[in-house]
Design an enzyme around this catalytic site. Structure first.
Site, PDB file in Angstrom:
ATOM      1  N   GLU A  82      33.751  36.808  14.424  1.00 54.78           N
ATOM      2  CA  GLU A  82      32.678  37.106  15.371  1.00 54.78           C
ATOM      3  C   GLU A  82      32.732  36.270  16.645  1.00 54.78           C
ATOM      4  O   GLU A  82      32.570  36.786  17.744  1.00 54.78           O
ATOM      5  CB  GLU A  82      31.304  36.923  14.705  1.00 54.78           C
ATOM      6  N   ASP A 100      32.459  36.250   9.348  1.00 53.85           N
ATOM      7  CA  ASP A 100      31.190  36.033  10.048  1.00 53.85           C
ATOM      8  C   ASP A 100      30.691  34.661   9.610  1.00 53.85           C
ATOM      9  O   ASP A 100      30.315  34.479   8.452  1.00 53.85           O
ATOM     10  CB  ASP A 100      30.179  37.117   9.685  1.00 53.85           C
ATOM     11  N   ILE A 102      27.981  32.817  10.421  1.00 55.59           N
ATOM     12  CA  ILE A 102      26.557  32.810  10.059  1.00 55.59           C
ATOM     13  C   ILE A 102      25.994  34.186  10.366  1.00 55.59           C
ATOM     14  O   ILE A 102      25.746  34.526  11.526  1.00 55.59           O
ATOM     15  CB  ILE A 102      25.746  31.739  10.815  1.00 55.59           C
ATOM     16  N   ASP A 103      25.825  34.998   9.352  1.00 56.19           N
ATOM     17  CA  ASP A 103      25.149  36.275   9.529  1.00 56.19           C
ATOM     18  C   ASP A 103      23.656  36.024   9.366  1.00 56.19           C
ATOM     19  O   ASP A 103      23.221  35.400   8.395  1.00 56.19           O
ATOM     20  CB  ASP A 103      25.623  37.287   8.491  1.00 56.19           C
ATOM     21  N   THR A 105      21.806  34.907  12.368  1.00 55.97           N
ATOM     22  CA  THR A 105      21.631  33.721  13.210  1.00 55.97           C
ATOM     23  C   THR A 105      20.177  33.534  13.638  1.00 55.97           C
ATOM     24  O   THR A 105      19.685  32.407  13.692  1.00 55.97           O
ATOM     25  CB  THR A 105      22.549  33.803  14.445  1.00 55.97           C
ATOM     26  N   ASP A 229      30.406  42.103   9.748  1.00 55.92           N
ATOM     27  CA  ASP A 229      29.078  42.275   9.157  1.00 55.92           C
ATOM     28  C   ASP A 229      29.141  42.892   7.763  1.00 55.92           C
ATOM     29  O   ASP A 229      28.239  42.678   6.953  1.00 55.92           O
ATOM     30  CB  ASP A 229      28.214  43.186  10.040  1.00 55.92           C
TER      31      ASP A 229
END
Length: 281
Positions: A82, A100, A102-103, A105, A229
């Site tokens: 990302e 990812d 930190i999905d 955020t 994601d």
């Protein structure tokens, strides 16, 4: 075991990658927990495209940690991630890590504990490994193609639910904030919430998809996505017995990751039909 797709030597490498990645993601979780404990002033928050699209220093630190460690061990492997635009490329048959850091955020910034690190390993365009880790709640999900899905070492399964009116569904209502996505999402939210027994929005695609894998949710739909994601969580759902497809019912495309998933094929089909009706397709 999916031995037909990969040779014995390739399966051995996938197993090695799995053991390595599980330990690495747990280490990365310490960075996320450190950031989560900080005040907003100390997170290094930056607005990306708009107020609803934020990044922190800890997104960048976590991704750099993961890519650095994987690159050192597997220098020929590719990345789709990302926060590192230089690593992003079209998906090929080459061994590729999709990350990812930190999905969720915005949840992270608000100290809402629905956040996750997502790491998938894709080879020959097949999702071989999927890891989703919420270090705040200590929920560690893992799946290896053909061997089931696990939460903290215990095998998990989707619900065996077929009827839409009995289902609890998920969607990300925050996309109503974005004008170009508003009309379509409003129609979908109204249709899904009206048809289901329950309707939830958690602010994290990864978390919502893991909830389908573990039976907390029965279905989920979202379109405004990227490969990072969904890649890891799609494997979790498949290995937990669930189904994933594009909103028109066609197979998932990680590079065009619109998704509908259901705990059963029957429920997934019903969600596809409902989505088409809501959008007049």
């Amino acid at each position: 075991m999916p031995t037909e797709i990969f040779s014995d030597a390739e399966n051995q490498l996938i197993d090695e990658c799995f053991a390595f990645a599980k330990a690495l993601v747990k280490d990365a979780g310490e960075l996320v927990k450190e950031g989560y404990s900080k005040s907003n002033d100390d997170m290094g928050i930056v607005e990306k495209e708009a107020k609803w699209d934020m990044v922190t220093d800890y997104d960048k630190k976590t991704e750099a940690f993961l890519i650095g460690a994987i690159s050192a061990r597997y220098p020929d492997h590719k990345f789709i991630a990302e926060e590192s635009e230089a690593t992003n490329s079209a998906l090929t048959d080459n061994p590729t890590w999709i990350i990812d850091p930190i999905d969720g955020t915005n949840n992270f910034i608000r100290h809402i504990p629905f956040v996750a690190i997502s790491v998938a390993f894709v080879w020959k365009r097949e999702i071989c490994l999927g890891i989703v880790y919420n270090p705040i709640l200590n929920d560690f999900y893992s799946a290896r193609l053909g061997t089931g899905a696990y939460l903290n070492g215990k095998q998990i399964h989707c619900n065996k639910l077929e009827k839409l009116e009995d289902a609890t569904l998920g969607h990300e209502v925050s996309f109503l904030r974005v004008q170009k996505h508003r009309e379509r999402n409003a129609k979908q939210v109204l249709a899904f919430a009206s048809a289901a027994q329950g309707f939830r929005s958690f602010g994290s695609c990864c978390i919502s998809l893991t909830f389908v894998a573990r039976g907390t949710l029965d279905g989920y739909q979202i379109s405004e996505l990227y490969a990072w994601d969904i890649a890891a969580a799609v494997l979790l759902i498949r290995e937990a017995g669930g189904y994933c497809c594009k909103p028109d019912g066609s197979p998932i495309d990680l590079m065009d990751p619109k998704i509908i998933c259901g705990a059963t094929k029957e429920l997934c089909d019903a969600l596809v039909k409902l989505n088409k009706e809501a959008l007049g397709l």
